[in-house]
Design an enzyme around this catalytic site. Structure first.
Site, PDB file in Angstrom:
ATOM      1  CD  GLU A 159     -32.379 -58.502 -45.381  1.00 27.40           C
ATOM      2  OE1 GLU A 159     -32.660 -59.711 -45.362  1.00 27.40           O
ATOM      3  OE2 GLU A 159     -31.201 -58.084 -45.270  1.00 27.40           O
ATOM      4  CD  GLU A 206     -30.028 -49.913 -57.127  1.00 29.73           C
ATOM      5  OE1 GLU A 206     -29.390 -48.927 -56.683  1.00 29.73           O
ATOM      6  OE2 GLU A 206     -31.188 -49.823 -57.582  1.00 29.73           O
ATOM      7  CD1 TRP A 242     -36.906 -42.732 -58.975  1.00 27.51           C
ATOM      8  CD2 TRP A 242     -37.546 -44.863 -59.159  1.00 27.51           C
ATOM      9  NE1 TRP A 242     -37.160 -43.191 -57.702  1.00 27.51           N
ATOM     10  CE2 TRP A 242     -37.550 -44.498 -57.786  1.00 27.51           C
ATOM     11  CE3 TRP A 242     -37.921 -46.161 -59.514  1.00 27.51           C
ATOM     12  CZ2 TRP A 242     -37.916 -45.392 -56.782  1.00 27.51           C
ATOM     13  CZ3 TRP A 242     -38.280 -47.042 -58.515  1.00 27.51           C
ATOM     14  CH2 TRP A 242     -38.266 -46.665 -57.165  1.00 27.51           C
TER      15      TRP A 242
END
Length: 429
Positions: free
Chosen positions: A174, A217, A406
């Site tokens: 967010e 997370e 990643w």
């Protein structure tokens, strides 16, 4: 595939002669920008079938045959020598290719802004042939359970053209940060969950995702059981829709490990519920911390061995970074962040600064230091062919499901060649 570490006096010409391999092949495989200016300590991959082995002090034909799972007679026959031969140090033996285990490979790719850059699309095209999953990062969850989609551009076509499949990554990001408050809403409000799962199924089936990957997370520690309950609900719903479910897990070494990133991730429950997990076994060295290897193999092993104590190996993908960091010294807590750089950029930096690359044998990680134009000392830790081969050996030793990277867009050509050399990559029909 052979790994060669550049020594003082090495040239592309004499390296090519050593391995009976054309110079152009070595240059192309390693994407060498300056083949006439190799860096001492630089790890090169040499594309050959099988490998050459150079006898070390105290070794015999017998001990070398054992090392590679061959009989003395086989090794002698392959190299056209007698089993009675005493091998001088430096003698070159040819070792035939070994049987390659099957693994699953995945790679996250993170488009920023409203479109996918040509660099990312190129990276996806180059790597999709050796990927099971291409994972755009990420669909972000809103507080009502709706989703914001990342730009996908040509990812679906790229994956399809290379027989890779798309992984739908769903996160509680967010405003660019993992949100504890948003995570709590997702895990505790049934109406939000129902709307979220409806949206996930609709998007996954319409776009063509085969796996839904929850990367939730920085969750409140008290929401550990709520997360487990949500995953059971999601597993039932996604299975009905013909979709797999997976999760990303922070790198824990015990069930009781404390910390905001760890406590809500229940390894045993995830191992029971989901189809597979990605262990985020990297970021021991991170941009805001002191200079350390990003994924030291000792720490990686410790996390995986804890995971293996509570879940089967066939459910575990080892996480692997495709980058390193350049720290300015002295390190100051809360001070200047380290710069991320690709393995290719790290080698170019060592060449520019005219410094040799060192290798930490315990952590299986390359590093070097240099002084910048202002006189400040820097420390660089990154990945190379040796460090990634050590991780591949660990995957084989522990019989893991596979590996997840990643993230794409950071040049590391040696990794992809070694991945192909070590494994058969599972493709989903």
């Amino acid at each position: 595939m052979q790994i060669h570490v550049v020594k003082q006096g090495d040239t592309i010409f004499n390296i090519a002669n050593t391995y009976n391999t054309p110079m152009e092949v070595i240059i192309e495989a390693n994407e060498l920008e300056a083949p006439g200016a190799l860096v001492i300590g630089q790890a090169l991959v040499i594309p050959i079938v099988g490998q050459f082995y150079f006898v070390q002090g105290g070794e015999s034909l017998y001990t070398i045959a054992q090392k590679f799972g061959l009989t003395v007679q086989e090794l002698a026959r392959i190299n056209n020598i007698s089993v009675e031969n005493t091998l001088p140090v430096g003698f070159r033996l040819y070792i035939p290719p070994q049987e390659e285990p099957d693994i699953v490979s995945a790679a996250y790719i993170e488009p920023r802004g409203d479109a996918v850059s040509s660099t990312l699309e190129t990276a996806a095209r180059k790597t999709s042939p050796v990927l099971t999953y291409l994972a755009p990062f990420s669909y972000t969850i809103n507080r009502d359970g709706s989703l914001n989609a990342p730009p996908l551009n040509n990812f679906k076509t790229i994956a399809a053209n290379n027989n890779a499949t798309l992984m739908m990554v769903v996160s509680n990001l967010e405003e660019g940060e993992f949100s504890k408050e948003l995570g709590h809403i997702i895990l505790t409000v049934q109406a939000v969950q129902n709307n979220l799962l409806d949206n996930i199924v609709n998007i996954a089936t319409s776009v063509g995702f085969s796996d839904v990957h929850f990367d939730l997370e920085f969750l409140p520690p008290d929401d550990r059981e709520a997360y487990n309950t949500f995953l059971r609900k999601a597993k039932e719903r996604l299975t009905q829709a013909g979709l797999q479910i997976s999760t990303a897990l922070a790198p824990k070494t015990s069930a009781t490990q404390e910390g905001a990133w760890y406590e809500a991730h229940d390894y045993a429950a995830h191992g029971e519920i989901v189809d597979f997990v990605v262990l985020m076994t990297y970021e021991w060295g991170y941009s805001g911390g002191p200079p350390l290897p990003v994924s030291p193999i000792t720490n990686v092993r410790e996390v995986i061995e804890f995971a293996l104590s509570v879940m089967p190996s066939e459910k575990i993908l080892m996480g692997q970074n495709l980058y390193g960091y350049d720290w300015t010294l002295p390190f100051v807590e809360g001070g200047e962040l380290a710069d991320a750089l690709s393995p290719q950029q790290a080698i170019a930096l060592a060449r520019k600064e005219n410094v040799a690359i060192e290798y930490d044998e315990e952590d299986e990680a390359p590093y070097f230091s240099y002084y910048d134009a202002e006189g400040a000392e820097h420390m660089v830790w990154f990945e190379d062919a040796r460090s990634i081969q050590a991780k591949f050996d660990l995957i084989k030793e522990l019989n893991l499901r596979g590996i997840a990277y990643w993230k794409l867009g950071l040049a590391f050509p040696q990794n992809w060649l070694l991945l192909q050399s070590n494994f058969e990559i599972v493709k989903i029909d």
